[in-house]
Enzyme design. Structure first.
Site, short mmCIF file in Angstrom:
data_model
loop_
_atom_site.label_atom_id
_atom_site.label_comp_id
_atom_site.label_asym_id
_atom_site.label_seq_id
_atom_site.Cartn_x
_atom_site.Cartn_y
_atom_site.Cartn_z
N HIS A 10 -7.03 0.89 -6.18
CA HIS A 10 -7.48 0.22 -5.12
C HIS A 10 -8.24 -1.10 -5.46
O HIS A 10 -9.53 -1.24 -5.00
CB HIS A 10 -8.20 0.96 -3.95
CG HIS A 10 -8.32 0.60 -2.68
ND1 HIS A 10 -7.57 -0.76 -2.12
CD2 HIS A 10 -9.03 0.80 -1.58
CE1 HIS A 10 -7.67 -0.88 -0.96
NE2 HIS A 10 -8.51 0.16 -0.54
N ASP A 36 -16.89 7.96 -1.10
CA ASP A 36 -15.41 7.81 -0.54
C ASP A 36 -15.20 9.17 0.11
O ASP A 36 -15.71 10.45 -0.34
CB ASP A 36 -14.41 7.57 -1.75
CG ASP A 36 -13.10 7.08 -1.11
OD1 ASP A 36 -12.76 7.17 0.13
OD2 ASP A 36 -12.16 7.17 -1.80
N ARG A 69 0.75 -1.26 0.02
CA ARG A 69 -0.08 0.00 -0.01
C ARG A 69 0.78 1.32 0.01
O ARG A 69 1.60 1.42 0.97
CB ARG A 69 -0.91 0.08 1.28
CG ARG A 69 -1.42 1.66 1.34
CD ARG A 69 -2.49 1.53 2.32
NE ARG A 69 -3.71 0.94 1.95
CZ ARG A 69 -4.98 1.11 2.30
NH1 ARG A 69 -5.13 2.28 3.29
NH2 ARG A 69 -5.96 0.87 2.03
N1 NVA Z 1 -9.39 7.40 -1.56
C1 NVA Z 1 -9.11 6.73 -0.33
C2 NVA Z 1 -9.45 5.53 -0.26
C3 NVA Z 1 -9.05 5.00 1.51
C4 NVA Z 1 -9.25 3.60 1.52
C5 NVA Z 1 -7.62 7.11 -0.15
O1 NVA Z 1 -6.81 6.80 -1.15
O2 NVA Z 1 -7.09 7.80 0.96
N1 CP Z 2 -11.25 0.64 2.74
C1 CP Z 2 -9.94 0.66 3.01
O1 CP Z 2 -9.04 0.47 2.30
O2 CP Z 2 -9.66 0.85 4.58
P1 CP Z 2 -8.12 0.99 5.19
O3 CP Z 2 -7.54 2.40 4.59
O4 CP Z 2 -8.61 1.10 6.89
O5 CP Z 2 -7.46 -0.16 4.73
#
Ligand code: NVA
Ligand code: CP
Length: 311
Positions: free
Chosen positions: A135, A230, A108
């Site tokens: 994602h 989101d 990540r």
């Molecule tokens: N779009 C958000 C998703 C978090 C799971 C981010 O990248 O922070």
């Molecule tokens: N939805 C999601 O990826 O959650 P986290 O950022 O907590 O892993």
């Protein structure tokens, strides 16, 4: 047709056929049922998983770690304050070493290029647990949740309201285009998904019969089976917060907006974490139409299925 995904990495759903994605969905449902029946096996015994995190996580980290660990595998959490990753040591060199010690790698972080380098130099399956661009593990759980409410996802309409250019919206557009799910992105034009990806998805949609629509008009919610949002400011974009508040305030998912679907049977989805009072109101996310908590749980079942299929 038998599908084998052994040895495959998951960087974006663009690399997977509709049949392969369906195979993972069916496996996810089986894994969930096994878990509900209390059936625990040791399917990752003797295997190891490196979990690299440049950005924070609750669900993704916990889903990978518990799914792998409860099946006898050994997950190792490594944040950028623990290891060299493109700092003192190149990502290529880190990948070479991880590939010799681990059965698979979860990453990540920021750049999509990093997961590509990890694949190239590690020689083991790599799972994208979120980058600035995609994602994918999230999108599989989202489609699973849609199917739990409506049966087959094909021909259903998922409307994403918010930052249409972010990783979650982009991954949803790809998976919907592949599986024949109508996907409506409702956002201010400044936050439209990028044209290259939209064009790619329109080509895929021509095959699957999905309708892909990008519009600033919330009346496009009429007939939607699911309304998805989101956060307005994704991780790494904190300097854009004020601008996003200004652009996205008219797009807050509140009950009035939910009602624009024209059906009380429509569901609300959110990848979480949620900033209640910004992109969604508390009454909606905690209300009867919300499936956000099932969706969060489904992260674990889908991630276990992805690892079972590829390891
Ligand atoms: N779009 C958000 C998703 C978090 C799971 C981010 O990248 O922070
Ligand atoms: N939805 C999601 O990826 O959650 P986290 O950022 O907590 O892993």
């Amino acid at each position: 047709m038998s599908v084998s995904l052994k040895g495959r990495s998951l960087l974006t759903w663009l690399d997977f056929s509709p049949e392969e994605i369906r195979h993972l969905l069916e496996l996810s449902k089986k894994v969930k049922l096994q878990s509900k029946n209390g059936e625990v096996s040791r399917r990752f015994e003797g295997k190891t998983l490196a979990m690299l995190f440049e950005k924070r996580s609750t669900r993704t980290r916990c889903a990978f770690e518990t799914a792998f660990g409860e099946e006898g595998g050994h997950p190792v959490f490594l944040s950028t304050s623990d290891i060299q990753l493109g700092g003192k040591e190149s990502i290529e060199d880190t990948a070479r070493i991880l590939g010799r010690m681990f059965s698979a790698i979860q990453f990540r972080g920021f750049r999509q290029e990093t997961v590509e380098i990890l694949v190239k130099y590690s020689g083991v399956p790599v799972y994208n647990g979120l980058t600035d661009m995609y994602h994918p593990t999230q999108a599989l759980a989202d489609i699973m949740t849609l199917e739990e409410s409506f049966g087959s996802c094909q021909g259903k309409t998922l409307a994403f309201v918010g930052d249409g250019r972010n990783n979650v919206a982009r991954s949803l557009m790809v998976i919907c285009a592949k599986l024949g799910v109508n996907f409506t992105v409702i956002c201010p034009p400044e936050l439209n998904p990028d044209k290259d990806l939209t064009d790619k998805c329109l080509t895929l949609a021509a095959v699957s019969a999905a309708k892909i629509v990008v519009t600033p008009d919330t009346s496009a919610l009429a007939g939607a089976n699911a309304v998805y949002t989101d956060v307005w400011t994704s991780m790494g974009e904190e300097d854009k917060k004020e601008e996003r508040m200004r652009l996205l305030s008219p797009y807050q998912v509140n009950q009035k907006l939910m009602d624009k679907t024209g059906s009380g049977a429509s569901i609300f989805l959110h990848c979480l974490p949620a900033v209640k009072g910004e992109e969604v109101t508390q009454d909606v996310i905690d209300g009867p139409q919300s499936r956000a908590w099932d969706q969060g749980e489904n992260r674990k079942h889908t991630i276990k299925a992805i690892m079972l299929a590829t390891l």
